[in-house]
Design a protein around this motif. Structure first.
Motif, PDB file in Angstrom:
ATOM      1  N   VAL A  81       0.789  -1.233  -0.113  1.00 60.39           N
ATOM      2  CA  VAL A  81      -0.100  -0.141   0.119  1.00 60.39           C
ATOM      3  C   VAL A  81       0.954   1.122  -0.077  1.00 60.39           C
ATOM      4  O   VAL A  81       1.627   1.498   1.030  1.00 60.39           O
ATOM      5  CB  VAL A  81      -0.733  -0.071   1.127  1.00 60.39           C
ATOM      6  N   THR A  82       0.807   1.970  -1.078  1.00 56.28           N
ATOM      7  CA  THR A  82       1.834   3.074  -1.399  1.00 56.28           C
ATOM      8  C   THR A  82       1.342   4.327  -1.076  1.00 56.28           C
ATOM      9  O   THR A  82       0.363   4.625  -1.885  1.00 56.28           O
ATOM     10  CB  THR A  82       2.459   2.654  -2.780  1.00 56.28           C
ATOM     11  N   THR A  83       2.230   5.413  -0.551  1.00 60.83           N
ATOM     12  CA  THR A  83       1.810   6.641  -0.592  1.00 60.83           C
ATOM     13  C   THR A  83       3.044   7.468  -1.236  1.00 60.83           C
ATOM     14  O   THR A  83       4.197   7.278  -0.864  1.00 60.83           O
ATOM     15  CB  THR A  83       1.619   7.113   0.689  1.00 60.83           C
ATOM     16  N   ARG A  84       2.462   8.254  -2.203  1.00 60.46           N
ATOM     17  CA  ARG A  84       3.410   9.421  -2.792  1.00 60.46           C
ATOM     18  C   ARG A  84       3.299  10.625  -2.060  1.00 60.46           C
ATOM     19  O   ARG A  84       2.388  10.950  -1.590  1.00 60.46           O
ATOM     20  CB  ARG A  84       3.334   9.225  -4.214  1.00 60.46           C
ATOM     21  N   GLY A  85       4.286  11.693  -2.419  1.00 55.74           N
ATOM     22  CA  GLY A  85       4.300  12.856  -2.232  1.00 55.74           C
ATOM     23  C   GLY A  85       4.339  13.169  -0.651  1.00 55.74           C
ATOM     24  O   GLY A  85       3.860  14.539  -0.038  1.00 55.74           O
ATOM     25  N   ILE A  86       5.164  12.422  -0.005  1.00 56.18           N
ATOM     26  CA  ILE A  86       5.434  12.811   1.505  1.00 56.18           C
ATOM     27  C   ILE A  86       6.794  13.524   1.759  1.00 56.18           C
ATOM     28  O   ILE A  86       7.909  13.261   1.433  1.00 56.18           O
ATOM     29  CB  ILE A  86       5.624  11.484   2.415  1.00 56.18           C
ATOM     30  N   GLY A  87       6.516  14.588   1.985  1.00 51.91           N
ATOM     31  CA  GLY A  87       7.713  15.797   2.256  1.00 51.91           C
ATOM     32  C   GLY A  87       8.429  15.985   1.012  1.00 51.91           C
ATOM     33  O   GLY A  87       9.564  16.123   1.029  1.00 51.91           O
ATOM     34  N   GLY A  88       7.454  16.235  -0.119  1.00 46.46           N
ATOM     35  CA  GLY A  88       8.028  16.513  -1.487  1.00 46.46           C
ATOM     36  C   GLY A  88       7.610  15.137  -2.339  1.00 46.46           C
ATOM     37  O   GLY A  88       6.651  14.900  -2.546  1.00 46.46           O
ATOM     38  N   HIS A  89       8.732  14.617  -2.785  1.00 47.75           N
ATOM     39  CA  HIS A  89       8.499  13.330  -3.688  1.00 47.75           C
ATOM     40  C   HIS A  89       8.771  11.988  -2.911  1.00 47.75           C
ATOM     41  O   HIS A  89       9.048  11.041  -3.720  1.00 47.75           O
ATOM     42  CB  HIS A  89       9.624  13.626  -4.828  1.00 47.75           C
ATOM     43  N   GLY A  90       8.732  12.018  -1.888  1.00 43.31           N
ATOM     44  CA  GLY A  90       8.648  10.898  -0.787  1.00 43.31           C
ATOM     45  C   GLY A  90       7.942   9.805  -1.097  1.00 43.31           C
ATOM     46  O   GLY A  90       6.529  10.163  -1.274  1.00 43.31           O
ATOM     47  N   VAL A  91       8.389   8.711  -0.980  1.00 41.79           N
ATOM     48  CA  VAL A  91       7.511   7.591  -1.199  1.00 41.79           C
ATOM     49  C   VAL A  91       7.618   6.535   0.014  1.00 41.79           C
ATOM     50  O   VAL A  91       8.777   6.301   0.690  1.00 41.79           O
ATOM     51  CB  VAL A  91       8.095   6.657  -2.469  1.00 41.79           C
ATOM     52  N   ALA A  92       6.547   6.038   0.418  1.00 44.43           N
ATOM     53  CA  ALA A  92       6.497   4.946   1.314  1.00 44.43           C
ATOM     54  C   ALA A  92       5.434   3.808   1.179  1.00 44.43           C
ATOM     55  O   ALA A  92       4.293   4.167   0.929  1.00 44.43           O
ATOM     56  CB  ALA A  92       6.020   5.450   2.605  1.00 44.43           C
ATOM     57  N   GLY A  93       5.916   2.673   1.152  1.00 45.09           N
ATOM     58  CA  GLY A  93       5.193   1.371   0.890  1.00 45.09           C
ATOM     59  C   GLY A  93       5.030   0.645   2.095  1.00 45.09           C
ATOM     60  O   GLY A  93       5.969   0.558   2.908  1.00 45.09           O
ATOM     61  N   VAL A  94       3.727   0.099   2.322  1.00 45.52           N
ATOM     62  CA  VAL A  94       3.596  -0.560   3.562  1.00 45.52           C
ATOM     63  C   VAL A  94       3.053  -1.984   3.270  1.00 45.52           C
ATOM     64  O   VAL A  94       2.074  -2.209   2.810  1.00 45.52           O
ATOM     65  CB  VAL A  94       2.621   0.153   4.700  1.00 45.52           C
ATOM     66  N   LEU A  95       3.636  -2.932   3.879  1.00 49.79           N
ATOM     67  CA  LEU A  95       3.175  -4.297   3.834  1.00 49.79           C
ATOM     68  C   LEU A  95       2.887  -5.096   5.236  1.00 49.79           C
ATOM     69  O   LEU A  95       3.761  -5.236   5.952  1.00 49.79           O
ATOM     70  CB  LEU A  95       3.979  -5.313   2.969  1.00 49.79           C
ATOM     71  N   ARG A  96       1.676  -5.125   5.579  1.00 44.03           N
ATOM     72  CA  ARG A  96       1.163  -5.788   6.954  1.00 44.03           C
ATOM     73  C   ARG A  96       1.087  -7.349   6.737  1.00 44.03           C
ATOM     74  O   ARG A  96       0.664  -7.711   5.882  1.00 44.03           O
ATOM     75  CB  ARG A  96       0.117  -5.172   7.205  1.00 44.03           C
ATOM     76  N   ASN A  97       2.054  -7.886   7.638  1.00 41.44           N
ATOM     77  CA  ASN A  97       1.824  -9.458   7.684  1.00 41.44           C
ATOM     78  C   ASN A  97       1.790  -9.992   8.938  1.00 41.44           C
ATOM     79  O   ASN A  97       2.577 -10.758   9.551  1.00 41.44           O
ATOM     80  CB  ASN A  97       3.166  -9.838   6.914  1.00 41.44           C
ATOM     81  N   GLY A  98       0.679  -9.628   9.774  1.00 45.07           N
ATOM     82  CA  GLY A  98       0.619 -10.184  11.172  1.00 45.07           C
ATOM     83  C   GLY A  98       1.234  -9.323  12.087  1.00 45.07           C
ATOM     84  O   GLY A  98       1.745  -8.380  11.779  1.00 45.07           O
ATOM     85  N   ASP A  99       1.195 -10.061  13.305  1.00 47.11           N
ATOM     86  CA  ASP A  99       1.571  -9.338  14.608  1.00 47.11           C
ATOM     87  C   ASP A  99       3.099  -9.783  14.606  1.00 47.11           C
ATOM     88  O   ASP A  99       3.726 -10.679  14.212  1.00 47.11           O
ATOM     89  CB  ASP A  99       0.946 -10.125  15.697  1.00 47.11           C
ATOM     90  N   GLY A 100       3.941  -8.521  14.829  1.00 43.41           N
ATOM     91  CA  GLY A 100       5.072  -8.594  14.915  1.00 43.41           C
ATOM     92  C   GLY A 100       5.566  -7.081  14.925  1.00 43.41           C
ATOM     93  O   GLY A 100       4.907  -6.088  14.970  1.00 43.41           O
ATOM     94  N   PRO A 101       6.962  -7.081  15.097  1.00 41.18           N
ATOM     95  CA  PRO A 101       7.446  -5.618  14.868  1.00 41.18           C
ATOM     96  C   PRO A 101       7.431  -4.771  13.529  1.00 41.18           C
ATOM     97  O   PRO A 101       7.039  -5.531  12.511  1.00 41.18           O
ATOM     98  CB  PRO A 101       9.012  -5.696  14.981  1.00 41.18           C
TER      99      PRO A 101
END
Length: 442
Positions: free
Chosen positions: A53-73
Motif C-alpha cells: 500500500v503505497t503513498t507518494r508525495g510525503i515531504g516532497g517526492h517521498g514514497v512509502a510502501g507498507v506491507l502488513r503481515n500479522g503481528d510483529g515488529p
C-alpha cells in the motif's frame, strides 16, 4: 513428505534480472534533490506491483510502501531518490548523459531496497510484522528526512521499531562493514560509535562596493574579503580544534563577479562544517560565523554579511543491540570474513533524524537505527588499484560507479538479511519477539 518453504534470499535469482534493469534505468536517469518525480514514480510503481500500500508525495517526492503481515515488529527500510549535480565520466554504456549523476550510490540503495521489498512480499510465509519501504527525497541537501518526518511519515505508516539503511562505500563488493560498538559497560540500548558526522551547511554573502578594476581605492572588494574568509576558515580546524577531535570545514562554492575589469558588489560562498559530536560541531560553527563577520568588519564592508545556516543533520549513531543483531545476520549470510569494522567518517547524511535525534519532528521515542556500509568495488578494479597503488574513485567523484554485477546482489542480500533478523526467519534465529533486538549476536 512436507518440505520447508524456501527462504526469501533463496528466491533472489528469480528477481535479479528485473532488479538489475531497474538499477540501470535509475543510474541512467538521475534527478536532483527536490526534482525526483520520475524516480519516485518508478519506485512507487515497483512497490505497488509487489503488493504494498503505497503513498507518494510525503515531504516532497517521498514514497512509502507498507506491507502488513500479522503481528510483529514494524521495520522501516530507507533508501534515497536523489542524485548529485555533476557530470558522470565513467564511460559506462548506461552512464547518465546530463548534468546530474548518481555519484553517491543512491541508485544502488534504491534498487536494493526494491529487490528486498519484492523478496519479502513473495516470502510472507517466512516472517511476521509490518514492513515499511521508504524512498527519501533530497538527502544530498539534508532536507528530505526532515521533510518526510514533518509531513507525518510515522503517523501515516506506523511508528517503526527499527529503521535500517545501508550506504555504498569503497570496499570490495560482497562485503559489508559496521561501526564498532562501545565497550562492554554500555547498556543494551546504547548507541555504537557514530558512523557519520553531524553537519551544518551555510550560505554566506559578503557585500562590497563595486567599482573599476583600475580604481580599487574607490571600491570595497568582496572577492578579496571572501578569499580571506576562505583562508582564515582553515584555522578553525588547525588552531581551534583539538588534534584528537575530528572536525572539517570545507568551502565547496565561491561565486563572484562576471568581468576581469569590474569589481563586483558581492561574493557568495557555500560551506559545510562537520564534526563527530554535536558539541564539536556547534563550537566550530560559532567560529565560522565569527570569522566571516570579523573579516567583513576588517575590510570595512558597507553592510553586515548574510550568514545563513541552510541545513543541518545529526551524527548517525546506530543502536548497539540492533547493530549486533544485524552484524550477526550478515555474518551468517556472507561469512565472517566479509563483515568488517568501519571507522567514523566525516561524511554526513540525514538518516539520524529517523531515530532519537529527530524526535521533535516525529514524536516517537525508542526508534532504533541500524546502518552499515556496502562494498561497491568489483574484483578487477580492486586488484588494479592495489597493484598500481592508486586510489579508488570515491563517493561524489564523477568517475564513481558501483560494480552492478556484484554490488547489487550483495545489497539485496544485506538488506534482506537485516530485515529478516528483525521480522523473523528460520535462517536468522526465528521471529523477533516484542519488537526488541537481542543484545547477543543474532
Amino acid at each position: 513428505m512436507t518440505t520447508a518453504p524456501p527462504s526469501a534470499l533463496a528466491r533472489l535469482d528469480a528477481h535479479l534480472r528485473d532488479v538489475t534493469i531497474l538499477y540501470l534505468d535509475l543510474h541512467g536517469h538521475p534527478e536532483l534533490s527536490g526534482a525526483e518525480g520520475r524516480t519516485a514514480g518508478l519506485f512507487s510503481g515497483w512497490l505497488e506491483r509487489a503488493g504494498y500500500v503505497t503513498t507518494r508525495g510525503i515531504g516532497g517526492h517521498g514514497v512509502a510502501g507498507v506491507l502488513r503481515n500479522g503481528d510483529g515488529p514494524t521495520v522501516l527500510l530507507r533508501a534515497e531518490l536523489d542524485a548529485l549535480p555533476l557530470r558522470e565520466t565513467t564511460g559506462l554504456p548506461y552512464a547518465a548523459r546530463g548534468g546530474a549523476a548518481h555519484a553517491c550510490g543512491h541508485d544502488l540503495h534504491l534498487a536494493a531496497a526494491a529487490g528486498t521489498a519484492t523478496l519479502l512480499a513473495r516470502a510472507r510465509d517466512t516472517w511476521r510484522g509490518t514492513l515499511v519501504v521508504v524512498g527519501q527525497p533530497a538527502e544530498e541537501t539534508l532536507e528530505g528526512a526532515r521533510a518526510m518526518l514533518a509531513d507525518g511519515l510515522y503517523e501515516r505508516c506506523g511508528r517503526p521499531d527499527d529503521v535500517l539503511a545501508q550506504h555504498a562505500a569503497p570496499l570490495p563488493a560482497g562485503m559489508v562493514a559496521h561501526g564498532p560498538a562501545h565497550g562492554a559497560g554500555a547498556g543494551a540500548g546504547a548507541g555504537t560509535a557514530a558512523m557519520t558526522a553531524a553537519s551544518a551547511t551555510y550560505r554566506v554573502v559578503v557585500y562590497g562596493r563595486g567599482g573599476h578594476a583600475g580604481a580599487p581605492q574607490l571600491a570595497v572588494d568582496p572577492v578579496l574579503t571572501a578569499a580571506h574568509v576562505v583562508t582564515r576558515l582553515q584555522s578553525v580546524v588547525a588552531r581551534e580544534t583539538a588534534p584528537a577531535d575530528q572536525v572539517a570545514v570545507t568551502v565547496g562554492a565561491f561565486h563572484a563577479g562576471e568581468r576581469a575589469n569590474v569589481i563586483p558588489d558581492r561574493a557568495e560562498l557555500a560551506l559545510t562544517v562537520r564534526a563527530v559530536s554535536g558539541a564539536s560541531l556547534e563550537r566550530a560553527a560559532r567560529a565560522v560565523e565569527r570569522i566571516v563577520r570579523a573579516e567583513c568588519a576588517a575590510a570595512d564592508c558597507p553592510r553586515e554579511p548574510d550568514v545563513v545556516r541552510v541545513s543541518s543533520s545529526p551524527a548517525v549513531t546506530p543502536d548497539r543491540a540492533l547493530t549486533r543483531a544485524v552484524r550477526g545476520a550478515h555474518r551468517a549470510e556472507f561469512g565472517a570474513e566479509r563483515v568488517a569494522a568501519w571507522p567514523v567518517s566525516l561524511a554526513t547524511e540525514d538518516f539520524g533524524l529517523f531515530g532519537e535525534a529527530g524526535r521533535e519532528l516525529h514524536g516517537a521515542s525508542g526508534v532504533r537505527l541500524g546502518y552499515w556500509m556496502l562494498g561497491t568495488v568489483g574484483p578487477a578494479a580492486w586488484s588494479r588499484a592495489r597493484a598500481q597503488g592508486s586510489p579508488l574513485p570515491s563517493n561524489h567523484a564523477p568517475d564513481f560507479a558501483p560494480d552492478a554485477r556484484t554490488a547489487l546482489p550483495a545489497g539485496v542480500r544485506a538488506l534482506t538479511a537485516a530485515a529478516l533478523c528483525r521480522l523473523g526467519g528460520a535462517a536468522h534465529g526465528g521471529p523477533a519477539r516484542g519488537g526488541r533486538a537481542s543484545d547477543g549476536s543474532a
